[in-house]
Design a protein around this motif. Structure first.
Motif, PDB file in Angstrom:
ATOM      1  N   ARG A   1       0.812  -1.219   0.000  1.00  0.00           N
ATOM      2  CA  ARG A   1       0.000   0.000   0.000  1.00  0.00           C
ATOM      3  C   ARG A   1       0.846   1.270   0.000  1.00  0.00           C
ATOM      4  NH1 ARG A   1      -2.000   4.060  -0.447  1.00  0.00           N
ATOM      5  NH2 ARG A   1      -4.008   4.878   0.258  1.00  0.00           N
ATOM      6  N   VAL A   2       1.926   1.296   0.752  1.00  0.00           N
ATOM      7  CA  VAL A   2       2.723   2.514   0.849  1.00  0.00           C
ATOM      8  C   VAL A   2       3.509   2.805  -0.429  1.00  0.00           C
ATOM      9  CG1 VAL A   2       2.943   2.326   3.342  1.00  0.00           C
ATOM     10  CG2 VAL A   2       4.708   1.313   1.888  1.00  0.00           C
ATOM     11  N   LEU A   3       3.516   1.863  -1.359  1.00  0.00           N
ATOM     12  CA  LEU A   3       4.208   2.062  -2.625  1.00  0.00           C
ATOM     13  C   LEU A   3       3.296   2.678  -3.686  1.00  0.00           C
ATOM     14  CD1 LEU A   3       6.098  -1.355  -2.768  1.00  0.00           C
ATOM     15  CD2 LEU A   3       7.046   0.868  -2.117  1.00  0.00           C
ATOM     16  N   LEU A   4       2.014   2.815  -3.369  1.00  0.00           N
ATOM     17  CA  LEU A   4       1.043   3.315  -4.339  1.00  0.00           C
ATOM     18  C   LEU A   4       0.499   4.673  -3.918  1.00  0.00           C
ATOM     19  CD1 LEU A   4      -1.042   0.011  -4.709  1.00  0.00           C
ATOM     20  CD2 LEU A   4       0.954   0.716  -6.062  1.00  0.00           C
ATOM     21  N   ASP A   5       0.061   5.455  -4.899  1.00  0.00           N
ATOM     22  CA  ASP A   5      -0.613   6.705  -4.563  1.00  0.00           C
ATOM     23  C   ASP A   5      -2.119   6.471  -4.552  1.00  0.00           C
ATOM     24  OD1 ASP A   5      -1.572   6.840  -7.215  1.00  0.00           O
ATOM     25  OD2 ASP A   5       0.146   8.036  -7.860  1.00  0.00           O
ATOM     26  N   GLU A   6      -2.862   7.511  -4.181  1.00  0.00           N
ATOM     27  CA  GLU A   6      -4.305   7.361  -4.039  1.00  0.00           C
ATOM     28  C   GLU A   6      -4.987   6.998  -5.354  1.00  0.00           C
ATOM     29  OE1 GLU A   6      -6.609   7.427  -1.416  1.00  0.00           O
ATOM     30  OE2 GLU A   6      -4.685   6.988  -0.489  1.00  0.00           O
ATOM     31  N   ALA A   7      -4.533   7.595  -6.447  1.00  0.00           N
ATOM     32  CA  ALA A   7      -5.143   7.303  -7.742  1.00  0.00           C
ATOM     33  C   ALA A   7      -4.937   5.835  -8.114  1.00  0.00           C
ATOM     34  CB  ALA A   7      -4.551   8.212  -8.822  1.00  0.00           C
ATOM     35  N   GLN A   8      -3.776   5.294  -7.794  1.00  0.00           N
ATOM     36  CA  GLN A   8      -3.496   3.900  -8.112  1.00  0.00           C
ATOM     37  C   GLN A   8      -4.332   2.953  -7.252  1.00  0.00           C
ATOM     38  OE1 GLN A   8       0.721   4.260  -7.500  1.00  0.00           O
ATOM     39  NE2 GLN A   8       1.161   4.329  -9.702  1.00  0.00           N
ATOM     40  N   VAL A   9      -4.542   3.319  -6.003  1.00  0.00           N
ATOM     41  CA  VAL A   9      -5.384   2.500  -5.141  1.00  0.00           C
ATOM     42  C   VAL A   9      -6.825   2.524  -5.648  1.00  0.00           C
ATOM     43  CG1 VAL A   9      -6.353   2.240  -2.820  1.00  0.00           C
ATOM     44  CG2 VAL A   9      -3.924   2.788  -3.107  1.00  0.00           C
ATOM     45  N   GLU A  10      -7.297   3.707  -6.036  1.00  0.00           N
ATOM     46  CA  GLU A  10      -8.651   3.811  -6.582  1.00  0.00           C
ATOM     47  C   GLU A  10      -8.791   2.962  -7.842  1.00  0.00           C
ATOM     48  OE1 GLU A  10     -11.280   5.199  -5.445  1.00  0.00           O
ATOM     49  OE2 GLU A  10     -10.465   6.354  -3.763  1.00  0.00           O
ATOM     50  N   ARG A  11      -7.782   3.027  -8.705  1.00  0.00           N
ATOM     51  CA  ARG A  11      -7.817   2.256  -9.951  1.00  0.00           C
ATOM     52  C   ARG A  11      -7.783   0.758  -9.656  1.00  0.00           C
ATOM     53  NH1 ARG A  11      -9.961   1.296 -14.545  1.00  0.00           N
ATOM     54  NH2 ARG A  11      -8.567   0.684 -16.231  1.00  0.00           N
ATOM     55  N   TYR A  12      -6.995   0.366  -8.691  1.00  0.00           N
ATOM     56  CA  TYR A  12      -6.914  -1.041  -8.280  1.00  0.00           C
ATOM     57  C   TYR A  12      -8.290  -1.541  -7.844  1.00  0.00           C
ATOM     58  CZ  TYR A  12      -5.539  -5.152  -5.492  1.00  0.00           C
ATOM     59  OH  TYR A  12      -5.427  -6.433  -4.965  1.00  0.00           O
ATOM     60  N   ASP A  13      -8.949  -0.761  -6.992  1.00  0.00           N
ATOM     61  CA  ASP A  13     -10.275  -1.162  -6.523  1.00  0.00           C
ATOM     62  C   ASP A  13     -11.264  -1.282  -7.676  1.00  0.00           C
ATOM     63  OD1 ASP A  13      -9.458  -1.374  -3.935  1.00  0.00           O
ATOM     64  OD2 ASP A  13     -10.526   0.387  -3.186  1.00  0.00           O
ATOM     65  N   GLU A  14     -11.177  -0.371  -8.638  1.00  0.00           N
ATOM     66  CA  GLU A  14     -12.063  -0.443  -9.796  1.00  0.00           C
ATOM     67  C   GLU A  14     -11.808  -1.715 -10.597  1.00  0.00           C
ATOM     68  OE1 GLU A  14     -11.459   3.045 -12.066  1.00  0.00           O
ATOM     69  OE2 GLU A  14     -12.206   4.428 -10.531  1.00  0.00           O
ATOM     70  N   LEU A  15     -10.537  -1.997 -10.855  1.00  0.00           N
ATOM     71  CA  LEU A  15     -10.195  -3.174 -11.650  1.00  0.00           C
ATOM     72  C   LEU A  15     -10.568  -4.476 -10.944  1.00  0.00           C
ATOM     73  CD1 LEU A  15      -6.684  -2.030 -12.947  1.00  0.00           C
ATOM     74  CD2 LEU A  15      -8.765  -2.294 -14.312  1.00  0.00           C
ATOM     75  N   ARG A  16     -10.527  -4.450  -9.620  1.00  0.00           N
ATOM     76  CA  ARG A  16     -10.868  -5.644  -8.843  1.00  0.00           C
ATOM     77  C   ARG A  16     -12.370  -5.730  -8.555  1.00  0.00           C
ATOM     78  NH1 ARG A  16      -8.471  -9.972  -8.060  1.00  0.00           N
ATOM     79  NH2 ARG A  16      -8.467 -10.074  -5.781  1.00  0.00           N
ATOM     80  N   GLY A  17     -13.097  -4.695  -8.965  1.00  0.00           N
ATOM     81  CA  GLY A  17     -14.536  -4.719  -8.767  1.00  0.00           C
ATOM     82  C   GLY A  17     -14.983  -4.266  -7.395  1.00  0.00           C
TER      83      GLY A  17
END
Length: 204
Positions: free
Chosen positions: A165-181
């Motif tokens: 988690r600490v290696l990602l920014d907020e936009a990447q976390v948001e995108r991850y959640d979208e891709l994972r549904g």
């Protein structure tokens, strides 16, 4: 036994013998009715003297997540394996990919080793009962050992999510959640948590 009881009940209530016999035959022909006392564990294959299935043993040795990291995965703490699978869509830099690979490698090594401990602890508890010499004190001891190593295994998986988690920014976390549904289904972190986990811009 079930069909005989059914016939007796129906005959006692004045139901015709032909109809009673038909119902008894129907009950006898239905495994779900004639054998309703059978345990759902009957015929279950276990592995290596444990109460674990062969699939569970394989997952433990392969460092599979086994749903142990769901508290993190479902609450905006991505896992290293899926992050690496989505490196392109997430826009990860080469340096971040390398760091996530190190997190995953360390997690896999530690989880596989701890998985063997889980297998051994389950085997010891299973063997205690198989021996016929189980006592409450020994059951308490071995069950506590098994619970302890299972908890340690879960902590290994959860820690990998923290380090990812600490290696990602907020936009990447948001995108991850979208891709994972998960979009709209995960709990939002507090501002303090967001700031704590935000990665410095020059390292992204």
């Amino acid at each position: 036994m079930e069909h005989r009881r059914a016939v007796k009940v129906m005959l006692s209530k004045g139901v015709g013998s032909v109809l009673a016999s038909f119902v008894a035959a129907l009950i006898a022909a239905s495994p779900g009715l004639a054998q309703h006392d059978h345990s759902p564990y009957a015929g279950m294959e276990t592995a290596e003297g444990t109460s674990l299935t062969p699939e569970e043993v394989a997952e433990l040795r392969d460092a599979d997540g086994m749903r142990l990291a769901l508290p993190a995965e479902l609450n905006r703490y991505p896992g290293p394996r899926h992050v690496l699978d989505m490196a392109g869509p997430l826009g990860l830099s080469g340096s971040v990919v390398a760091e996530v690979e190190r997190v995953r490698a360390a997690m896999t090594e530690a989880a596989a080793a701890k998985g063997e401990e889980v297998i051994e602890a389950d085997r010891a508890l299973t063997e205690l009962f198989r021996s016929g010499a189980a006592t409450e004190s020994e059951v308490d001891r071995l069950a506590s050992v098994l619970a302890g190593v299972r908890g340690e295994l879960q902590a290994i998986h959860l820690s990998a999510h923290l380090r990812t988690r600490v290696l990602l920014d907020e936009a990447q976390v948001e995108r991850y959640d979208e891709l994972r549904g998960y979009a709209g289904g995960a709990a939002s972190p507090t501002t303090a948590e967001t700031e704590h986990t935000r990665h410095p811009p020059d390292r992204r």
